[in-house]
Design a protein around this motif. Structure first.
Motif, PDB file in Angstrom:
ATOM      1  N   ASP A  49       0.819  -1.218   0.000  1.00 34.06           N
ATOM      2  CA  ASP A  49       0.000   0.000   0.000  1.00 34.06           C
ATOM      3  C   ASP A  49       0.852   1.267   0.000  1.00 34.06           C
ATOM      4  OD1 ASP A  49      -2.500  -1.437   0.233  1.00 34.06           O
ATOM      5  OD2 ASP A  49      -1.947  -1.845   2.312  1.00 34.06           O
ATOM      6  N   GLU A  50       1.980   1.241   0.721  1.00 35.10           N
ATOM      7  CA  GLU A  50       2.845   2.411   0.822  1.00 35.10           C
ATOM      8  C   GLU A  50       4.304   1.959   0.879  1.00 35.10           C
ATOM      9  OE1 GLU A  50       1.867   5.236   3.946  1.00 35.10           O
ATOM     10  OE2 GLU A  50      -0.137   4.369   4.093  1.00 35.10           O
TER      11      GLU A  50
ATOM     12  N   ILE B 137       1.736  -2.965   4.295  1.00 35.49           N
ATOM     13  CA  ILE B 137       0.759  -3.872   3.707  1.00 35.49           C
ATOM     14  C   ILE B 137      -0.353  -4.091   4.729  1.00 35.49           C
ATOM     15  CG2 ILE B 137       0.327  -6.198   2.850  1.00 35.49           C
ATOM     16  CD1 ILE B 137       3.154  -6.312   1.819  1.00 35.49           C
ATOM     17  N   ASN B 138      -1.560  -3.769   4.347  1.00 33.29           N
ATOM     18  CA  ASN B 138      -2.707  -3.961   5.238  1.00 33.29           C
ATOM     19  C   ASN B 138      -2.459  -3.318   6.610  1.00 33.29           C
ATOM     20  OD1 ASN B 138      -5.323  -4.939   5.656  1.00 33.29           O
ATOM     21  ND2 ASN B 138      -4.574  -6.807   6.638  1.00 33.29           N
TER      22      ASN B 138
END
Length: 253
Positions: free
Chosen positions: A222-223, A231-232
């Motif tokens: 995600d980043e 992640i998550n």
């Protein structure tokens, strides 16, 4: 009942030690002591066995932080070491690296960096506790076999049966000695095979070893920050060489 994670702070600047303790307490962690010297830290660990030791690398006195860490390892304590340091030259870093710390935290301590590092450390400890519980139980025969891979899915042994996991659903994997753990969005599985074996099975550009203990699904990231991927909502440490490889792969997408 789950045993709480305990933390010892070893810092000869007591104001800094108190500040770190306060930050950790606000985050909900149990700081059981603050000591200024390596000799006191060793005695404390012998008597109290904290799960995590935040250790100033430049302790004043007869023992610096690295000497203290060596003694802790020599005595066989299972505590996880995290070094605190303001400035570390290459020689000191190489000495420190030999004591197998989990992480280095730079001074002045940043609350967010401290929080992320402790969260990752606690996760490692909890995984190890689960692995220890599994080791105390007789393993069913199929758990000694390698996981099965079929194009877009794998089958892993869980509770005496094979469970299907789609490869795209795997977020990341965590190594722990001869075991590893698979995380999906909603589930996690402990496998009685090393991460290296799973990595070999998943020979695809979709997965990257970002740290010696972490294999991540690039599609699930995600980043990306300087030293972590997210992640998550989980911060996962990333070494410099992995970051270079990650950007190479992303540029090819």
């Amino acid at each position: 009942m789950t045993k709480p994670i305990t933390i010892l702070v070893v810092e000869d600047e007591m104001i800094i030690g108190a500040k770190i303790s306060l930050l950790l307490t606000k985050l909900g962690y149990e700081v059981t002591g603050i000591v200024p010297k390596g000799e006191e830290a060793i005695l404390y660990i012998q008597q109290n066995a904290p799960d995590i030791v935040l250790l100033d690398i430049h302790l004043r006195g007869q023992m610096d932080g690295i000497d203290t860490a060596r003694e802790i390892l020599k005595e066989g304590h299972k505590t996880v070491l995290i070094y605190l340091t303001a400035n570390t030259d290459e020689e000191t870093f190489n000495r420190a690296k030999q004591t197998r710390p989990f992480a280095f935290l730079s001074k002045p301590i940043q609350p967010q960096e401290l929080q992320r590092t402790i969260e990752l450390t606690v996760e490692r400890i909890l995984v190890q506790r689960e692995v220890n519980l599994q080791e105390d139980k007789p393993l069913p025969q199929e758990t000694n076999e390698e996981l099965m891979l079929l194009q877009d899915r794998i089958f892993v042994s869980s509770k005496n049966k094979l469970v299907k996991i789609f490869i795209n659903d795997i977020l990341y994997l965590v190594a722990e000695r001869s075991y590893c753990q698979i995380f999906t969005k909603d589930q996690q599985f402990i496998l009685s095979v090393p991460l290296k074996s799973v990595e070999h099975k998943l020979q695809t550009a979709q997965f990257l070893r970002v740290h010696r203990s972490y294999l991540v699904n690039i599609k699930a990231i995600d980043e990306i920050s300087q030293n972590y991927v997210f992640i998550n909502k989980k911060a996962i440490p990333m070494v410099e060489t992995a970051k270079e490889e990650l950007f190479k792969r992303l540029n090819k997408v």
